[in-house]
Design a protein around this motif. Sequence first.
Motif, PDB file in Angstrom:
ATOM      1  N   ALA A 217       7.797   3.357   8.466  1.00  0.00           N
ATOM      2  CA  ALA A 217       8.295   2.490   7.399  1.00  0.00           C
ATOM      3  C   ALA A 217       7.146   2.107   6.481  1.00  0.00           C
ATOM      4  O   ALA A 217       6.038   1.824   6.948  1.00  0.00           O
ATOM      5  CB  ALA A 217       8.945   1.230   7.969  1.00  0.00           C
ATOM      6  N   MET A 218       7.409   2.111   5.185  1.00  0.00           N
ATOM      7  CA  MET A 218       6.443   1.622   4.201  1.00  0.00           C
ATOM      8  C   MET A 218       6.899   0.235   3.794  1.00  0.00           C
ATOM      9  O   MET A 218       7.772   0.054   2.951  1.00  0.00           O
ATOM     10  CB  MET A 218       6.399   2.551   2.981  1.00  0.00           C
ATOM     11  N   GLN A 219       6.344  -0.778   4.424  1.00  0.00           N
ATOM     12  CA  GLN A 219       6.773  -2.153   4.152  1.00  0.00           C
ATOM     13  C   GLN A 219       6.359  -2.598   2.762  1.00  0.00           C
ATOM     14  O   GLN A 219       7.082  -3.340   2.096  1.00  0.00           O
ATOM     15  CB  GLN A 219       6.195  -3.098   5.200  1.00  0.00           C
ATOM     16  N   GLN A 220       5.196  -2.148   2.328  1.00  0.00           N
ATOM     17  CA  GLN A 220       4.698  -2.516   1.004  1.00  0.00           C
ATOM     18  C   GLN A 220       3.895  -1.348   0.457  1.00  0.00           C
ATOM     19  O   GLN A 220       2.861  -0.986   1.008  1.00  0.00           O
ATOM     20  CB  GLN A 220       3.824  -3.782   1.115  1.00  0.00           C
ATOM     21  N   GLY A 221       4.405  -0.744  -0.626  1.00  0.00           N
ATOM     22  CA  GLY A 221       3.757   0.425  -1.197  1.00  0.00           C
ATOM     23  C   GLY A 221       4.777   1.333  -1.849  1.00  0.00           C
ATOM     24  O   GLY A 221       5.987   1.074  -1.811  1.00  0.00           O
ATOM     25  N   THR A 222       4.295   2.420  -2.449  1.00  0.00           N
ATOM     26  CA  THR A 222       5.146   3.344  -3.188  1.00  0.00           C
ATOM     27  C   THR A 222       5.595   4.511  -2.315  1.00  0.00           C
ATOM     28  O   THR A 222       5.128   4.674  -1.179  1.00  0.00           O
ATOM     29  CB  THR A 222       4.390   3.895  -4.398  1.00  0.00           C
ATOM     30  N   ASP A 223       6.468   5.334  -2.858  1.00  0.00           N
ATOM     31  CA  ASP A 223       6.881   6.548  -2.159  1.00  0.00           C
ATOM     32  C   ASP A 223       5.690   7.474  -1.926  1.00  0.00           C
ATOM     33  O   ASP A 223       5.590   8.125  -0.882  1.00  0.00           O
ATOM     34  CB  ASP A 223       7.966   7.292  -2.956  1.00  0.00           C
ATOM     35  N   ALA A 224       4.796   7.532  -2.914  1.00  0.00           N
ATOM     36  CA  ALA A 224       3.594   8.357  -2.756  1.00  0.00           C
ATOM     37  C   ALA A 224       2.718   7.819  -1.632  1.00  0.00           C
ATOM     38  O   ALA A 224       2.133   8.594  -0.855  1.00  0.00           O
ATOM     39  CB  ALA A 224       2.803   8.393  -4.068  1.00  0.00           C
ATOM     40  N   ASP A 225       2.626   6.509  -1.521  1.00  0.00           N
ATOM     41  CA  ASP A 225       1.879   5.895  -0.421  1.00  0.00           C
ATOM     42  C   ASP A 225       2.508   6.273   0.914  1.00  0.00           C
ATOM     43  O   ASP A 225       1.797   6.548   1.895  1.00  0.00           O
ATOM     44  CB  ASP A 225       1.856   4.375  -0.563  1.00  0.00           C
ATOM     45  N   TYR A 226       3.837   6.279   0.959  1.00  0.00           N
ATOM     46  CA  TYR A 226       4.508   6.654   2.205  1.00  0.00           C
ATOM     47  C   TYR A 226       4.150   8.079   2.595  1.00  0.00           C
ATOM     48  O   TYR A 226       3.812   8.348   3.761  1.00  0.00           O
ATOM     49  CB  TYR A 226       6.029   6.530   2.087  1.00  0.00           C
ATOM     50  N   GLU A 227       4.235   9.009   1.666  1.00  0.00           N
ATOM     51  CA  GLU A 227       3.951  10.413   1.966  1.00  0.00           C
ATOM     52  C   GLU A 227       2.527  10.579   2.491  1.00  0.00           C
ATOM     53  O   GLU A 227       2.289  11.316   3.455  1.00  0.00           O
ATOM     54  CB  GLU A 227       4.158  11.273   0.711  1.00  0.00           C
ATOM     55  N   GLU A 228       1.582   9.878   1.873  1.00  0.00           N
ATOM     56  CA  GLU A 228       0.179   9.982   2.299  1.00  0.00           C
ATOM     57  C   GLU A 228      -0.005   9.424   3.705  1.00  0.00           C
ATOM     58  O   GLU A 228      -0.716   9.989   4.535  1.00  0.00           O
ATOM     59  CB  GLU A 228      -0.698   9.237   1.291  1.00  0.00           C
ATOM     60  N   ASN A 229       0.669   8.320   3.991  1.00  0.00           N
ATOM     61  CA  ASN A 229       0.513   7.700   5.300  1.00  0.00           C
ATOM     62  C   ASN A 229       1.308   8.415   6.384  1.00  0.00           C
ATOM     63  O   ASN A 229       0.906   8.402   7.547  1.00  0.00           O
ATOM     64  CB  ASN A 229       0.905   6.221   5.224  1.00  0.00           C
ATOM     65  N   GLU A 230       2.413   9.043   6.026  1.00  0.00           N
ATOM     66  CA  GLU A 230       3.117   9.859   7.016  1.00  0.00           C
ATOM     67  C   GLU A 230       2.228  11.019   7.462  1.00  0.00           C
ATOM     68  O   GLU A 230       2.162  11.341   8.654  1.00  0.00           O
ATOM     69  CB  GLU A 230       4.428  10.399   6.462  1.00  0.00           C
ATOM     70  N   ALA A 231       1.547  11.643   6.505  1.00  0.00           N
ATOM     71  CA  ALA A 231       0.628  12.728   6.850  1.00  0.00           C
ATOM     72  C   ALA A 231      -0.480  12.228   7.771  1.00  0.00           C
ATOM     73  O   ALA A 231      -0.893  12.919   8.717  1.00  0.00           O
ATOM     74  CB  ALA A 231       0.038  13.333   5.574  1.00  0.00           C
ATOM     75  N   PHE A 232      -0.964  11.028   7.514  1.00  0.00           N
ATOM     76  CA  PHE A 232      -1.990  10.420   8.369  1.00  0.00           C
ATOM     77  C   PHE A 232      -1.425  10.145   9.767  1.00  0.00           C
ATOM     78  O   PHE A 232      -2.077  10.400  10.780  1.00  0.00           O
ATOM     79  CB  PHE A 232      -2.492   9.124   7.730  1.00  0.00           C
ATOM     80  N   ALA A 233      -0.196   9.636   9.826  1.00  0.00           N
ATOM     81  CA  ALA A 233       0.449   9.346  11.107  1.00  0.00           C
ATOM     82  C   ALA A 233       0.627  10.613  11.935  1.00  0.00           C
ATOM     83  O   ALA A 233       0.485  10.594  13.164  1.00  0.00           O
ATOM     84  CB  ALA A 233       1.798   8.671  10.876  1.00  0.00           C
ATOM     85  N   ARG A 234       0.925  11.707  11.274  1.00  0.00           N
ATOM     86  CA  ARG A 234       1.069  12.984  11.988  1.00  0.00           C
ATOM     87  C   ARG A 234      -0.242  13.382  12.656  1.00  0.00           C
ATOM     88  O   ARG A 234      -0.243  13.975  13.742  1.00  0.00           O
ATOM     89  CB  ARG A 234       1.527  14.082  11.021  1.00  0.00           C
ATOM     90  N   LYS A 235      -1.351  13.036  12.043  1.00  0.00           N
ATOM     91  CA  LYS A 235      -2.645  13.331  12.654  1.00  0.00           C
ATOM     92  C   LYS A 235      -2.919  12.385  13.818  1.00  0.00           C
ATOM     93  O   LYS A 235      -3.481  12.782  14.836  1.00  0.00           O
ATOM     94  CB  LYS A 235      -3.761  13.222  11.607  1.00  0.00           C
TER      95      LYS A 235
END
Length: 286
Positions: free
Chosen positions: A150-168
């Motif tokens: 979940a992206m509680q605070q941030g943009t869709d682009a922020d979500y995509e970047e952090n999902e990639a980080f979470a996958r790592k």
Amino acid sequence: MKKKVVLLGAGGKMGHRVTANLKDDKEYDITYVEISEAGRISLKETFGIDATESYEAVKDADKVIFAVPDKLIGNISKQVIPMMKNGATVVSLDPAANYGKVMTMREDLKYFVVHPCHPSLFPFEDNLSLAAQKDWFGGIGAARMDLVCAMQQGTDADYEENEAFARKMFKPVDKCYRLTIEQMALLEPALVESITAPLVKGIRMAVDACVEMGVPREAVMAFVMGHLKVQFGVLFGFADFPFSDGANLALERAMDVIFKPGWIQNILNRKALDESVYAITHEMSK
């Protein structure tokens, strides 16, 4: 330029899992923070990594990961969040503190929450090693798992970047499901801790009762574990056959004996969820 990451609680269980997956990633410059001496020793013995007790590194961090118990997030975030630079990202590994408004919030920061689903009970993968079959938390052999985020605070682009980080952080990962904080809290603690865990504990209690009534434990375990696979397969649609008429009759007759009317609604409602999250984030620390 490498992104600067601070891992809080690096010497704990979740900290170890994240460290194992990120420590050799060339994209990140990681500072490992661990308050307890035992945790620092464990991190050194396991990974050869020296952790610090200081929060100073969060001042320059692009991401700060909270791999700490829910009951500690309130106090720690009050110290750490004011130190973070504008535009940095707070990464939580459980929704409770964010849902319960225990996590300190700043309008100029990004807040991302990720929680692993754990390797599935029904992986149905070829050549799954014994080690992978015994993998409870992911990352061993071919045992892949899914994530909820979940992206509680941030943009869709922020979500995509952090999902990639979470996958790592939790590799190897199969699917990621984007949810809201509220939806994540319905899954945990409500669904898996307040419903499925008590149901499974009830099964264990019934197994022990059969043993106490004279059935050999080995026979009970063989019988119940084999039947559980079939029952999960039928009820969740993994199997292509139904229960027998007799099994269905026994199931329906027992439902009213075991379950109180409205038992699902009694747990999956906002008031009960709020109370559960409050207990997790506040009362456990007393």
